[in-house]
Design a protein around this motif. Structure first.
Motif, mmCIF file in Angstrom:
data_model
loop_
_atom_site.group_PDB
_atom_site.id
_atom_site.type_symbol
_atom_site.label_atom_id
_atom_site.label_comp_id
_atom_site.label_asym_id
_atom_site.label_seq_id
_atom_site.Cartn_x
_atom_site.Cartn_y
_atom_site.Cartn_z
ATOM 1 N N GLU A 17 1.028 -3.019 6.796
ATOM 2 C CA GLU A 17 0.422 -1.733 6.442
ATOM 3 C C GLU A 17 -0.611 -1.915 5.329
ATOM 4 O OE1 GLU A 17 2.287 2.592 6.165
ATOM 5 O OE2 GLU A 17 3.012 1.290 4.569
ATOM 6 N N LYS A 18 -0.266 -2.728 4.341
ATOM 7 C CA LYS A 18 -1.200 -2.980 3.234
ATOM 8 C C LYS A 18 -2.456 -3.673 3.751
ATOM 9 C CE LYS A 18 -1.441 -4.983 -1.422
ATOM 10 N NZ LYS A 18 -2.755 -5.655 -1.241
ATOM 11 N N ALA A 19 -2.286 -4.634 4.664
ATOM 12 C CA ALA A 19 -3.439 -5.349 5.206
ATOM 13 C C ALA A 19 -4.384 -4.389 5.921
ATOM 14 C CB ALA A 19 -2.972 -6.446 6.160
ATOM 15 N N LEU A 20 -3.821 -3.463 6.703
ATOM 16 C CA LEU A 20 -4.647 -2.493 7.430
ATOM 17 C C LEU A 20 -5.413 -1.600 6.464
ATOM 18 C CD1 LEU A 20 -5.488 -1.213 10.154
ATOM 19 C CD2 LEU A 20 -3.505 0.300 9.924
ATOM 20 N N HIS A 21 -4.717 -1.079 5.461
ATOM 21 C CA HIS A 21 -5.359 -0.155 4.521
ATOM 22 C C HIS A 21 -6.346 -0.877 3.602
ATOM 23 C CE1 HIS A 21 -3.243 3.710 5.276
ATOM 24 N NE2 HIS A 21 -2.388 2.889 5.878
ATOM 25 N N ASP A 22 -6.022 -2.099 3.197
ATOM 26 C CA ASP A 22 -6.949 -2.861 2.355
ATOM 27 C C ASP A 22 -8.233 -3.185 3.111
ATOM 28 O OD1 ASP A 22 -5.165 -2.782 0.295
ATOM 29 O OD2 ASP A 22 -4.554 -4.890 0.419
#
Length: 289
Positions: A115-120
């Motif tokens: 999720e962090k990778a997608l949002h970053d």
């Protein structure tokens, strides 16, 4: 029907297979991207081979012409998929509500990392977080429990099974992914989003068990309330008995967590209303003609 071919990563998994068959039935062109060609269902089109945990080049080659990507593989791989595909290609992915657990494990931490990778990355995409999925071909949630209920005269549950669970039918997971794809093709997904998808209402785990027993044609089962510490202590011993599943300490602890979610965001964004648990069980346990 989508005019754009859809690259589907994870097409050999339960949710991936269900999605692929739905898309093909709708007349869509799909390009399965899988690790093991021997596991591809015979009714699906030829696949491209890439290992999400291996070198980037094969995955980049498999996604080189992608205009729309779906992944039902574990969300921990989202970063690798983003790195191997063009930055403007929408990504629809499956996560898990395990990310909310009070007792983080590799599964939940992997979902958070994805999720962090997608949002970053700021990539246009929707990460769908399903609750417990049941009704898929070969799933081991409801079907495993039904098999267990056939040999158990009572069901030991921590604290009497008071904690809430809100399972979602596989068909509703598939409909949610298709709805997200619809939004992406309409240009209505311009930034990364996360969204929980769940059954229509939460129920105590003890009611979940009894509903499965009824649907499987079994008598009502007695619920035996036991301390979670005792269940954790005896679980390794019980797992040695014939036909008894291995249940880990983390699984028992998660039976103490309430898993209840508001489904209004799901209905508002995707236009999907999930079916009641009893209805899903009826479809699961009624043989198709």
């Amino acid at each position: 029907m989508f005019t754009t071919p859809i690259h589907v990563i994870g097409a050999t998994g339960r949710s991936g297979l269900a999605l692929c068959r739905t898309l093909v039935a709708r007349g869509n062109t799909i390009i399965p991207v899988i690790r093991n060609p021997g596991r591809l269902a015979k009714d699906l089109p030829p696949a491209r081979i890439a290992d999400l945990t291996g070198p980037r080049a094969p995955l980049a080659a498999a996604l080189s012409d992608a205009k729309l990507i779906v992944t039902t593989a574990h969300a921990r791989h989202i970063g690798a998929i983003l790195a191997a595909s063009a930055p403007d290609v929408p990504l629809i992915a499956l996560g898990s509500t395990r990310k909310f657990t009070q007792w983080p494990d590799a599964h939940g931490l992997g979902v958070l990392a994805g999720e962090k990778a997608l949002h970053d990355a700021g990539r246009p995409g929707i990460l769908l977080h399903p609750t417990m999925i049941y009704g898929a071909e070969g799933e081991d949630n409801v079907q495993r429990l039904a098999a267990l209920l056939k040999i158990l005269p009572f069901v030991p549950l921590p604290e009497g099974g008071r904690a809430l669970v809100q399972p979602i039918y596989q068909g509703d997971v598939t409909r949610s992914i298709v709805a997200a794809l619809d939004l992406a093709t309409q240009g209505a997904v311009r930034a990364p989003e996360s969204l929980v998808i769940a059954g229509p209402e939460a129920m105590p785990y003890r009611d979940f068990v009894q509903a499965i027993a009824r649907a499987a044609g079994l008598p009502r089962r007695r619920i035996l309330s036991l301390p979670s510490s005792l269940l954790m202590a005896v679980a390794p011993l019980v797992a040695r008995l014939p036909k008894m599943p291995a249940i880990g300490r983390d699984e028992i602890r998660r039976l103490l967590e309430d898993k209840a979610f508001d489904t209004e965001p799901m209905r508002a964004r995707l236009g999907v209303m999930s079916i009641p648990f009893e209805q899903g069980l009826s479809q699961l346990f009624t043989p198709s003609s």
